[in-house]
Scaffold this motif. Sequence first.
Motif, mmCIF file in Angstrom:
data_model
loop_
_atom_site.group_PDB
_atom_site.id
_atom_site.type_symbol
_atom_site.label_atom_id
_atom_site.label_comp_id
_atom_site.label_asym_id
_atom_site.label_seq_id
_atom_site.Cartn_x
_atom_site.Cartn_y
_atom_site.Cartn_z
ATOM 1 N N THR A 157 8.884 4.810 3.139
ATOM 2 C CA THR A 157 7.524 4.274 3.189
ATOM 3 C C THR A 157 6.885 4.511 4.545
ATOM 4 O OG1 THR A 157 8.220 2.527 1.674
ATOM 5 C CG2 THR A 157 6.128 2.208 2.786
ATOM 6 N N VAL A 161 3.374 6.608 5.025
ATOM 7 C CA VAL A 161 2.128 5.962 5.456
ATOM 8 C C VAL A 161 1.652 6.511 6.798
ATOM 9 C CG1 VAL A 161 1.100 3.761 6.143
ATOM 10 C CG2 VAL A 161 2.586 3.863 4.140
ATOM 11 N N SER A 286 -3.345 4.952 0.307
ATOM 12 C CA SER A 286 -2.344 4.125 0.981
ATOM 13 C C SER A 286 -1.794 3.052 0.043
ATOM 14 C CB SER A 286 -2.947 3.467 2.221
ATOM 15 O OG SER A 286 -3.273 4.431 3.197
ATOM 16 N N LEU A 290 2.079 2.607 -1.151
ATOM 17 C CA LEU A 290 2.791 1.334 -1.068
ATOM 18 C C LEU A 290 3.349 0.937 -2.429
ATOM 19 C CD1 LEU A 290 0.477 -0.726 1.311
ATOM 20 C CD2 LEU A 290 2.779 0.090 1.797
ATOM 21 N N ALA A 294 7.119 0.374 -1.694
ATOM 22 C CA ALA A 294 7.325 -0.939 -1.072
ATOM 23 C C ALA A 294 8.290 -1.828 -1.846
ATOM 24 C CB ALA A 294 5.978 -1.640 -0.892
ATOM 25 N N THR A 341 -2.611 1.837 -7.598
ATOM 26 C CA THR A 341 -1.516 0.981 -7.152
ATOM 27 C C THR A 341 -0.522 0.756 -8.283
ATOM 28 O OG1 THR A 341 -3.038 -0.144 -5.629
ATOM 29 C CG2 THR A 341 -0.939 -1.229 -6.089
#
Length: 419
Positions: A157, A161, A286, A290, A294, A341
């Motif tokens: 990650t 990022v 972004s 994630l 994440a 997302t």
Amino acid sequence: MRAETPPGWLALPGVARARRRTTATLVAAQVLGSLGIGAAPSVGVLLAEQVTDSETWAGVARAATTVGAALLALPLAGLAGRSGRRGALATGWLGAAAGAALLVASAVADSVPLLVLGMLLMGAGAAAQLQARFAATDLAAPAHRARSLALVVWVGTLGAVIGPNLGVPGQAVEARAGLPPLAGAFAIGAVLLALTGAVVLAGLRPDPLLLAQRHADDAGSVTGPPVPGRNGLARAARAVRAAPPARFALLSLVLAHVSMVSVMTMTPVHLAHHGATISLVGLTISLHVLGMFALAPVVGVAADRYGRVPVILAGQVVLAAAAVVGAAGAGSAAAVAAALTLLGLGWSVVTVPASALLSQSVPAPARPLVQGMGDATMNAAAAMGAIASGPVMALVGFPALAAAAGLVVVPVLLAARRL
């Protein structure tokens, strides 16, 4: 499927030390390596347009990294099977370092051939990054394989990022070294990737795959003789065909990757056409990244506790939800961000357990080749999905593209029913 019994050798003090050393090395390598290759999808796009001054050649250059990852995944896996993870991963990362150096040279010489070759070699880093998640399972207990795999996915990650923003410190390098614009990010990347290769060479001792292979009493693996066949791809394909769970895992991996890449590729274009700012586009991507990484450790724990197949099916629900939100809310930037997302999360919920299931479902001698075939197939499908997504969106629009990407759940659900 029956529960796997941990083999006694995994509890040996030397193996436990090797497991901890392997995990620490892979974590460090994933952070450094993902930073090093992180500039390719962002600064690399701008460099391709600058050097080629042609949308056609720029498109070829942008796809070259994905193509390189697909072409190099199986050779690196074959190298791992013969010589261990250490040599294969180091070769991948050092190849990517050479690619980054070639990208600097392409900017200096304004050379399209150097640009394309450099992007292809950067794909070696992407292939090594994927192979590292399997290296994390070589010494893991059967009950913890998915979470070990997920940890290596998760630590990527940071690079995913931060890596795309290497252009900012790259400007300082350009000013100090007299390099042309956009070369600095890849000069930094070349150093980081060379350091990654050095970390792997120094840290993966003993080699986790070779250590596991030396213990023939590995009761926690699917055992059996090597699958016959001279060609590595043919051997891997035979191993997958012989194991229904492996076929299901490979199908799930490939279709989730196609769905994710196809929609992600065209989302910035769709948002820009609707007046979104660069900041909003960046925020959306972004959030997508994630979503991809994440929660990977949580997914790994769930896959170990509840089983690989149930978690893969939960991922299909998330992918379907992403398609519905993207298709219904295509006119809203907030809805598109939510859909991206969910898409990233769905990819994670499928990829972590499917990777573990693919690895554990085939005979140990064929495992590295099968893992490489899975990565190669994923990247090849992703390249085709990225290429096709533009014409699809031009013909039928973003809502239809999002809906079509959601249809990938249908073959997976049918395959799960047969399984």
